[in-house]
Write an enzyme that holds these catalytic residues in place. Structure first.
Site, PDB file in Angstrom:
ATOM      1  N   CYS A   1      44.175  35.069  34.965  1.00 40.05           N
ATOM      2  CA  CYS A   1      44.420  34.998  36.666  1.00 40.05           C
ATOM      3  C   CYS A   1      44.564  33.580  37.079  1.00 40.05           C
ATOM      4  CB  CYS A   1      43.246  35.991  37.511  1.00 40.05           C
ATOM      5  SG  CYS A   1      44.078  36.241  39.165  1.00 40.05           S
TER       6      CYS A   1
ATOM      7  N   GLU B   1      39.789  41.319  31.163  1.00 45.32           N
ATOM      8  CA  GLU B   1      38.641  41.226  30.965  1.00 45.32           C
ATOM      9  C   GLU B   1      37.903  43.036  31.574  1.00 45.32           C
ATOM     10  OE1 GLU B   1      39.565  39.675  32.996  1.00 45.32           O
ATOM     11  OE2 GLU B   1      38.571  39.190  35.425  1.00 45.32           O
TER      12      GLU B   1
ATOM     13  N   HIS C   1      44.165  40.318  35.087  1.00 45.35           N
ATOM     14  CA  HIS C   1      42.431  40.421  34.439  1.00 45.35           C
ATOM     15  C   HIS C   1      41.823  41.485  33.094  1.00 45.35           C
ATOM     16  CE1 HIS C   1      40.771  37.844  38.419  1.00 45.35           C
ATOM     17  NE2 HIS C   1      42.191  38.937  38.428  1.00 45.35           N
TER      18      HIS C   1
HETATM   19  N1  GLN Z   1      43.500  32.825  44.069  1.00 42.65           N
HETATM   20  C1  GLN Z   1      44.744  33.314  42.975  1.00 42.65           C
HETATM   21  C2  GLN Z   1      45.387  34.024  43.748  1.00 42.65           C
HETATM   22  O1  GLN Z   1      44.978  34.707  45.495  1.00 42.65           O
HETATM   23  C3  GLN Z   1      43.817  33.749  42.267  1.00 42.65           C
HETATM   24  C4  GLN Z   1      43.628  34.991  41.952  1.00 42.65           C
HETATM   25  C5  GLN Z   1      42.499  35.854  41.180  1.00 42.65           C
HETATM   26  O2  GLN Z   1      41.749  34.795  40.638  1.00 42.65           O
HETATM   27  N2  GLN Z   1      41.962  36.478  41.169  1.00 42.65           N
HETATM   28  O3  GLN Z   1      46.395  34.047  43.319  1.00 42.65           O
END
Ligand code: GLN
Length: 537
Positions: free
Chosen positions: A381, A509, A507
Site C-alpha cells: 500500500c 497481509e 494489503h
Molecule cells: N496513505 C495512503 C493512501 O491513503 C496509503 C494507505 C495505506 O497504506 N493503507 O492511499
C-alpha cells in the site's frame, strides 16, 4: 446451534482473541463449522477512524469492513468467512437503536439499555448464527469484566444463554494469574474477584483459562476451582508461548480445553487431528534456515500496529522452512543515520502501509537502497506509493515527485487522489475498501507467484498511482504487473532486473495464514533467503 462466550478478567491484553481463535482451530479440526465474532464496547462505529496508537492495526475484511485486529486472528486460525457482521461495537448498537427510535419502531415506549440495547446485541448474535450456518458461534467480549461500558454486552449474553438453554452455551473466562517475584508465588485473588464480578451479573463461567508465566500446580488449580466455582478439570493453564502464537491451539489441546467445551455443549466428537499444525510448529521452532527482514515504519514501537504484516512474514518463512527475524526499523532512523548504516545487514526490506508524512523520506531512502543494491523489497500500500515516488525521483529524474497526500503542490504528482475520493469529506469508512479484482500481466513475477491470471485482494487507501505517468515508468523497467480489470488502476508494480522488488497497492497481509502462506510473502522470503545464502558463500 451452540454458543461460546469468551470474557476477560483482571487486565487487558491477555490474548483473549487468540484463545478464542485457537479454540476455533480445535473445534474445526473436530469436524465443526465455526464462526467467530467480536463485541467491542467502545463508541466508535468501527476502529477505522482510530490512531494505531489507540488501537493497533485496523484489520480489513473482504466486504470492506474495518475491524478489530482480533478478526485477523480469527481468519488466520480458522476457515470461517468473516464479514462486517462479525465485529460489533457499542457505537453500531446505539446507532441502530437510535435509528429504530427515530423510525418509530419502539411504539411509544421509553427506550432503555435493558431491553432495547441488550436486544439489539442479542439480535446480532442470532443473525450471525443464522447467516453463517455454523455449528458453533464463538463470541469474544472486548474489554475486561468490571468495565462500565462492557455491562450491556454481559447482560445481553446472560439473557441469551437463558433463552437457548444451558447445554447450548459455554462461558469461558480468560484471566490473569500474576507471579509475585518477592513472594515467589502465583496469586489467584484477582481472578477470584473478577469471577465474583461476573457471577454478580449472573454469569457463572464453565471454563477458566488462566494466563500465566509459570505453570499452575495442583494446589493452585484446586484453589481456583473452589473459589471460582468451576470443576477442577475446567481450570485451564495457558502459559506464555515459547516460540509462536501458533502453539496456542496445541497447548490448549494438551490442557483438554476442547474436550471440556464439547462436554459442556453435549457434543460427542472425535479428537482433533492437529498433525498439520504440529508440522507448522516444527518449522517455526527448528527451521532449516534463517533470514533477517527489516520492516520500515512509523509506529514501529507498537507491537500491534503491523500485526498482520509480521504474521504474514512468519508464514512466508513457514513456506520456505525459514525462520524470519523481524527488525523493526523506525523510518526516521534512516533519515538520521542513512540507509546503508541501518539496512546493510538485512536480507530484505518491507515498507508497510501508513498515513501521514512523518517518516516518508526515510522510507523513500530505504526503497532506493533496496532498488540500487539488489536487496529484496516488498511494499504494501503506502510501500508501493513510496517505491513509485523513489523511482520517479531517482530513476526518471522527476525532481520533487511526490504523493499529493504529502505535498499537494508537487510538480510531479506520481501518486494522487482516486477520482472517487475527490469531494469526500466524511472520514469514517470512505476509503477504497475491501476485496477488489486484479488482473496480472502474463509472465510477470506476480503472475508466476500467484499462478493465476486473476486475483482478489483487500484494499484500504485513498491515493493511487497516477496513470498519466504509466508509460514513462514502464519504459524505464518499472513494470506494472497488476491492474484493475478495467485497466484503470495500478495494483502491483515490480522492477525488472532485480532479484525481488514487488509492491502492491492492496494489503496481501490480510489474506495470509500459517496453513496457506501468501504467495507474495512466500516469494519475498525465498528471495531474501537466496540473498542471505549468496552472502554466506
Ligand atoms: N496513505 C495512503 C493512501 O491513503 C496509503 C494507505 C495505506 O497504506 N493503507 O492511499
Amino acid at each position: 446451534m451452540k454458543y461460546i462466550f469468551v470474557t476477560g478478567g483482571v487486565v487487558s491484553s491477555l490474548g483473549k482473541g487468540l484463545t478464542a481463535a485457537a479454540l476455533g482451530t480445535l473445534l474445526e479440526n473436530r469436524g465443526l463449522k465455526v464462526t467467530l465474532q467480536k463485541f467491542d464496547p467502545y463508541l466508535n462505529v468501527d476502529p477505522g477512524t482510530m490512531s494505531p496508537f489507540q488501537h493497533g492495526e485496523v484489520y480489513v475484511l473482504d466486504d470492506g469492513a474495518e475491524t478489530d485486529l482480533d478478526l485477523g486472528h480469527y481468519e488466520r486460525f480458522s476457515n470461517s468467512k468473516l464479514s462486517r457482521r462479525n465485529n460489533t461495537t457499542s457505537g453500531q448498537v446505539y446507532q441502530q437503536v437510535l435509528d429504530n427510535e427515530r423510525a418509530g419502531k419502539y411504539l411509544g415506549k421509553t427506550v432503555q439499555v435493558i431491553p432495547h440495547v441488550t436486544d439489539e446485541i442479542q439480535r446480532r448474535i442470532s443473525l450471525l448464527a443464522e447467516e453463517s450456518k455454523a455449528d458453533v458461534v464463538i463470541t469474544e467480549i472486548g474489554g475486561t469484566v468490571g468495565d462500565i461500558e462492557g455491562l450491556p454486552f454481559l447482560e445481553a449474553i446472560r439473557e441469551f444463554a437463558l433463552d437457548v438453554g444451558p447445554h447450548n452455551v459455554c462461558f469461558i473466562h480468560v484471566t490473569y494469574i500474576p507471579f509475585i517475584k518477592a513472594a515467589g508465588e502465583l496469586k489467584t485473588k484477582p481472578t477470584q474477584q473478577s469471577v465474583a464480578k461476573l457471577r454478580e451479573i449472573g454469569i457463572a463461567p464453565n471454563v477458566l483459562v488462566c494466563r500465566c508465566e509459570h505453570p499452575l500446580n495442583k494446589e493452585l488449580r484446586h484453589k481456583l476451582s473452589l473459589f471460582c466455582n468451576v470443576p477442577f478439570d475446567a481450570v485451564v493453564e495457558e502459559k506464555d508461548v515459547d516460540h509462536s502464537i501458533y502453539e496456542v491451539p496445541l497447548m490448549l489441546q494438551r490442557e483438554r480445553m476442547d474436550d471440556l467445551v464439547c462436554r459442556q455443549l453435549h457434543l460427542d466428537l472425535p479428537a482433533a487431528n492437529m498433525a498439520h499444525w504440529q508440522d507448522i510448529i516444527r518449522r517455526l521452532v527448528a527451521p532449516q534456515n534463517r533470514v533477517r527482514i527489516g520492516v520500515v515504519g512509523k509506529y514501529i514501537e507498537l507491537q500491534d500496529a503491523y500485526k498482520s504484516v509480521y504474521e504474514a512474514l512468519t508464514h512466508g518463512g513457514i513456506a520456505n522452512d525459514c525462520g524470519v527475524r523481524i527488525e523493526q526499523i523506525d523510518a526516521e532512523d534512516i533519515e538520521k543515520h542513512g540507509a546503508e548504516t541501518v539496512l546493510k545487514d538485512l536480507s530484505g526490506v518491507l515498507v508497510p502501509g501508513g498515513f501521514g508524512e512523518r517518516g516518508t523520506e526515510g522510507k523513500i531512502m530505504a526503497a532506493r537502497f533496496a532498488r540500487e543494491r539488489g536487496l529484496p523489497y516488498l511494499g504494501l500500500c503506502l510501500g508501493m506509493q513510496i517505491a513509485t515516488i523513489e523511482f520517479a525521483r531517482n530513476a526518471l529524474h522527476l525532481e520533487g515527485a511526490h504523493s499529493t497526500e504529502f505535498n499537494p503542490a508537487t510538480p510531479h504528482p506520481v501518486i494522487c487522489l482516486l477520482e472517487e475520493q475527490r469531494g469526500v469529506t466524511q472520514v469514517g469508512g470512505t476509503m477504497r475498501l475491501g476485496s477488489q479484482p486484479c488482473r496480472l500481466k502474463p509472465g510477470s513475477r506476480a503472475h508466476q507467484l500467484y499462478g493465476a491470471p486473476l486475483i482478489h485482494e483487500r484494499h484500504r487507501h485513498r491515493y493511487e498511482f497516477n496513470g498519466s505517468y504509466r508509460e514513462r515508468f514502464e519504459k524505464a523497467g518499472f513494470t506494472i504487473s497488476g491492474m484493475s480489470p478495467d485497466g484503470d488502476l495500478v495494483e502491483i508494480i515490480e522492477i525488472e532486473r532485480h532479484p525481488f522488488f514487488v509492491a502492491s497497492q492492496f494489503h496481501p497481509e490480510f489474506l495470509s495464514k500459517p496453513t496457506a502462506p501468501h504467495p507474495l510473502f512466500r516469494g519475498f522470503i525465498a528471495a531474501a533467503l537466496e540473498r542471505s545464502h549468496g552472502k554466506a558463500a
